[in-house]
Scaffold this motif. Structure first.
Motif, PDB file in Angstrom:
ATOM      1  N   LEU A   1       0.859  -1.190   0.000  1.00 59.24           N
ATOM      2  CA  LEU A   1       0.000   0.000   0.000  1.00 59.24           C
ATOM      3  C   LEU A   1       0.895   1.239   0.000  1.00 59.24           C
ATOM      4  O   LEU A   1       1.562   1.531   1.006  1.00 59.24           O
ATOM      5  CB  LEU A   1      -0.914  -0.008   1.230  1.00 59.24           C
ATOM      6  N   GLU A   2       0.931   1.920  -1.129  1.00 56.76           N
ATOM      7  CA  GLU A   2       1.830   3.072  -1.301  1.00 56.76           C
ATOM      8  C   GLU A   2       1.275   4.275  -0.542  1.00 56.76           C
ATOM      9  O   GLU A   2       0.130   4.684  -0.746  1.00 56.76           O
ATOM     10  CB  GLU A   2       1.984   3.383  -2.799  1.00 56.76           C
ATOM     11  N   GLU A   3       2.106   4.839   0.321  1.00 56.31           N
ATOM     12  CA  GLU A   3       1.723   6.035   1.068  1.00 56.31           C
ATOM     13  C   GLU A   3       2.191   7.285   0.324  1.00 56.31           C
ATOM     14  O   GLU A   3       3.269   7.290  -0.274  1.00 56.31           O
ATOM     15  CB  GLU A   3       2.382   6.014   2.449  1.00 56.31           C
ATOM     16  N   LYS A   4       1.408   8.323   0.417  1.00 57.66           N
ATOM     17  CA  LYS A   4       1.822   9.613  -0.146  1.00 57.66           C
ATOM     18  C   LYS A   4       2.564  10.395   0.938  1.00 57.66           C
ATOM     19  O   LYS A   4       2.125  10.439   2.094  1.00 57.66           O
ATOM     20  CB  LYS A   4       0.599  10.420  -0.588  1.00 57.66           C
ATOM     21  N   PHE A   5       3.659  11.004   0.560  1.00 59.14           N
ATOM     22  CA  PHE A   5       4.474  11.765   1.514  1.00 59.14           C
ATOM     23  C   PHE A   5       3.679  12.908   2.158  1.00 59.14           C
ATOM     24  O   PHE A   5       3.788  13.162   3.357  1.00 59.14           O
ATOM     25  CB  PHE A   5       5.700  12.331   0.778  1.00 59.14           C
ATOM     26  N   ASP A   6       2.856  13.575   1.335  1.00 61.98           N
ATOM     27  CA  ASP A   6       2.154  14.776   1.809  1.00 61.98           C
ATOM     28  C   ASP A   6       0.816  14.487   2.471  1.00 61.98           C
ATOM     29  O   ASP A   6       0.223  15.377   3.072  1.00 61.98           O
ATOM     30  CB  ASP A   6       1.884  15.713   0.618  1.00 61.98           C
ATOM     31  N   ASN A   7       0.345  13.263   2.304  1.00 61.48           N
ATOM     32  CA  ASN A   7      -1.020  12.979   2.736  1.00 61.48           C
ATOM     33  C   ASN A   7      -1.082  11.558   3.295  1.00 61.48           C
ATOM     34  O   ASN A   7      -1.414  10.617   2.595  1.00 61.48           O
ATOM     35  CB  ASN A   7      -1.952  13.146   1.512  1.00 61.48           C
TER      36      ASN A   7
ATOM     37  N   LYS B   1       5.260   6.934  10.545  1.00 62.12           N
ATOM     38  CA  LYS B   1       6.198   6.745   9.440  1.00 62.12           C
ATOM     39  C   LYS B   1       6.075   5.349   8.851  1.00 62.12           C
ATOM     40  O   LYS B   1       5.737   4.391   9.563  1.00 62.12           O
ATOM     41  CB  LYS B   1       7.647   6.908   9.948  1.00 62.12           C
ATOM     42  N   VAL B   2       6.414   5.240   7.549  1.00 63.74           N
ATOM     43  CA  VAL B   2       6.579   3.935   6.932  1.00 63.74           C
ATOM     44  C   VAL B   2       8.002   3.473   7.182  1.00 63.74           C
ATOM     45  O   VAL B   2       8.873   4.302   7.454  1.00 63.74           O
ATOM     46  CB  VAL B   2       6.320   4.006   5.405  1.00 63.74           C
ATOM     47  N   PRO B   3       8.280   2.167   7.107  1.00 67.27           N
ATOM     48  CA  PRO B   3       7.347   1.079   6.817  1.00 67.27           C
ATOM     49  C   PRO B   3       6.561   0.631   8.047  1.00 67.27           C
ATOM     50  O   PRO B   3       7.049   0.729   9.169  1.00 67.27           O
ATOM     51  CB  PRO B   3       8.290  -0.055   6.391  1.00 67.27           C
ATOM     52  N   VAL B   4       5.336   0.169   7.769  1.00 65.95           N
ATOM     53  CA  VAL B   4       4.574  -0.572   8.771  1.00 65.95           C
ATOM     54  C   VAL B   4       4.144  -1.885   8.120  1.00 65.95           C
ATOM     55  O   VAL B   4       3.594  -1.871   7.010  1.00 65.95           O
ATOM     56  CB  VAL B   4       3.319   0.198   9.250  1.00 65.95           C
ATOM     57  N   LEU B   5       4.413  -2.982   8.768  1.00 68.94           N
ATOM     58  CA  LEU B   5       3.919  -4.280   8.319  1.00 68.94           C
ATOM     59  C   LEU B   5       2.649  -4.560   9.101  1.00 68.94           C
ATOM     60  O   LEU B   5       2.626  -4.376  10.325  1.00 68.94           O
ATOM     61  CB  LEU B   5       4.958  -5.370   8.600  1.00 68.94           C
ATOM     62  N   ILE B   6       1.605  -4.971   8.387  1.00 69.57           N
ATOM     63  CA  ILE B   6       0.384  -5.356   9.097  1.00 69.57           C
ATOM     64  C   ILE B   6       0.171  -6.853   8.858  1.00 69.57           C
ATOM     65  O   ILE B   6      -0.042  -7.279   7.725  1.00 69.57           O
ATOM     66  CB  ILE B   6      -0.830  -4.514   8.647  1.00 69.57           C
TER      67      ILE B   6
END
Lengths: 231, 231
Positions: free
Chosen positions: A34-40, A54-59
């Motif tokens: 799941l790609e996170e957006k830096f600004d949002n 912050k990323v990374p998070v493993l679920i």
């Protein structure tokens, strides 16, 4: 392991995210990225890592695990049927953890500093420290690899993943700064290892291309300048 | 384990050294303590930790292990007959490692900053962040302890050692700054835990007395001022 069980919240240019991707590939774990957006930042990220956001998070099975080195150790402890990432001997494990911490706490911050610093004298000072780091890491490679191809010996291990995830940014910073930080004349072991690591099955396609990172670095630098400019 | 097998290079006021001492006591390991001088590092220290040149270093059968959290994990993996320090479940282990890293990377640097910072506004800003940290740690305590007395449940575990080693400096900074950072009105779980931890058999006599640390803090502060004064 079914795909829905494992999710990785990440961002393609993050070496810490790449670190987890390499470990997941080594362990042959299917996962959803799941790609996170830096600004949002997503609600899922804020909920899963409320302390650092912050990323990374493993679920894994709806439970979040944060911090890349902690995630890699978790993967190693849960997916025991795959190849081991940490060595089995406690002293070798302590050594692997030592160099992984060194890379995160000392070496990578210097690489980031070199990317954003301006002024030849300041750059030369950081480069000197990075070169000293390369000498230390070359010695660690010779000691840990015992004549084999990786820090982990015959196969990729904890230090390989901890260090190797930075190779994209290493190349990018070398290009931006116009110098060699891992030079085969000075650190031949590391130079050959870097090539070997990048062409490994578990790594191919994970580490971003140099030019893409160079482009991103320019954008980040321009934003930083705009933010610090007098209004 | 014979006394000669295990040496600890340390310094009495270092919470990171105290952390290792507590783990050694928990595991009932006999060891020789070699006190390092701040101004004059021993040859053995420089040889044993050439990268960071810092205490603590554990020397086990002539092999050095550096970095306090790495040493604690090493002790747990080698002295398996003593009580476990890390939880057995991988997710609980990841959680323990997460909070230990938080304490070292975020919480303790703030405590150190509060000790050395001057100016009421700057101090208030740091105190606010430390109070937010206490709230996070109280929530972690409630979750991890599951109604028992320690982060590790019925017995002292990894987070207990990682956090508890700072209790001497916490009291000292509270005294210097004239405020409460772990207040039983706000974080009753932590406040009771801190008392319980300090009176545990493995901890008694390890954490330095508050007044001794306050005295030391004054000396360090005076030296810092002398160094930064115009010549």
């Amino acid at each position: 392991m079914a795909k829905s069980d494992v999710k990785l919240l990440g961002a393609w240019p993050s070496p810490f995210v790449n670190r987890v991707q390499i470990a997941l590939n080594l362990k042959s774990v299917d996962y959803e990225f799941l790609e996170e957006k830096f600004d949002n930042k997503s609600e899922l990220l804020l909920k899963s890592n409320p302390v650092h956001k912050k990323v990374p998070v493993l679920i894994h099975d709806d439970k979040p695990i944060c911090e890349s080195l902690i995630i890699v150790q978790y993967l190693d402890e849960v997916w025991t049927s795959g190849p081991s990432i940490l060595p089995s001997d406690p002293y070798d494990r302590a050594t692997a953890r030592f160099w992984a911490a060194y890379l995160d706490d000392k070496w990578f911050p210097l690489l980031r500093e070199l990317r954003t610093t301006e002024g030849e004298e300041a750059k030369a000072e950081i480069t000197k420290k990075l070169n000293e780091g390369s000498i230390l890491l070359e010695a660690a490679f010779i000691k840990c690899s015992k004549g084999k191809g990786f820090f982990g010996g015959e196969r990729i291990g904890y230090i390989d993943i901890a260090f190797g995830c930075f190779l994209g940014w290493l190349k990018a910073v070398e290009k931006i700064a116009g110098l060699k930080l891992v030079d085969e004349a000075v650190t031949p072991g590391l130079a050959a290892w870097a090539e070997r690591f990048r062409s490994h099955e578990a790594v191919k396609g994970v580490i971003p291309e140099t030019d893409r990172l160079v482009e991103l670095a320019k954008i980040i630098q321009a934003r930083l300048k705009a933010q610090s400019a007098p209004k």
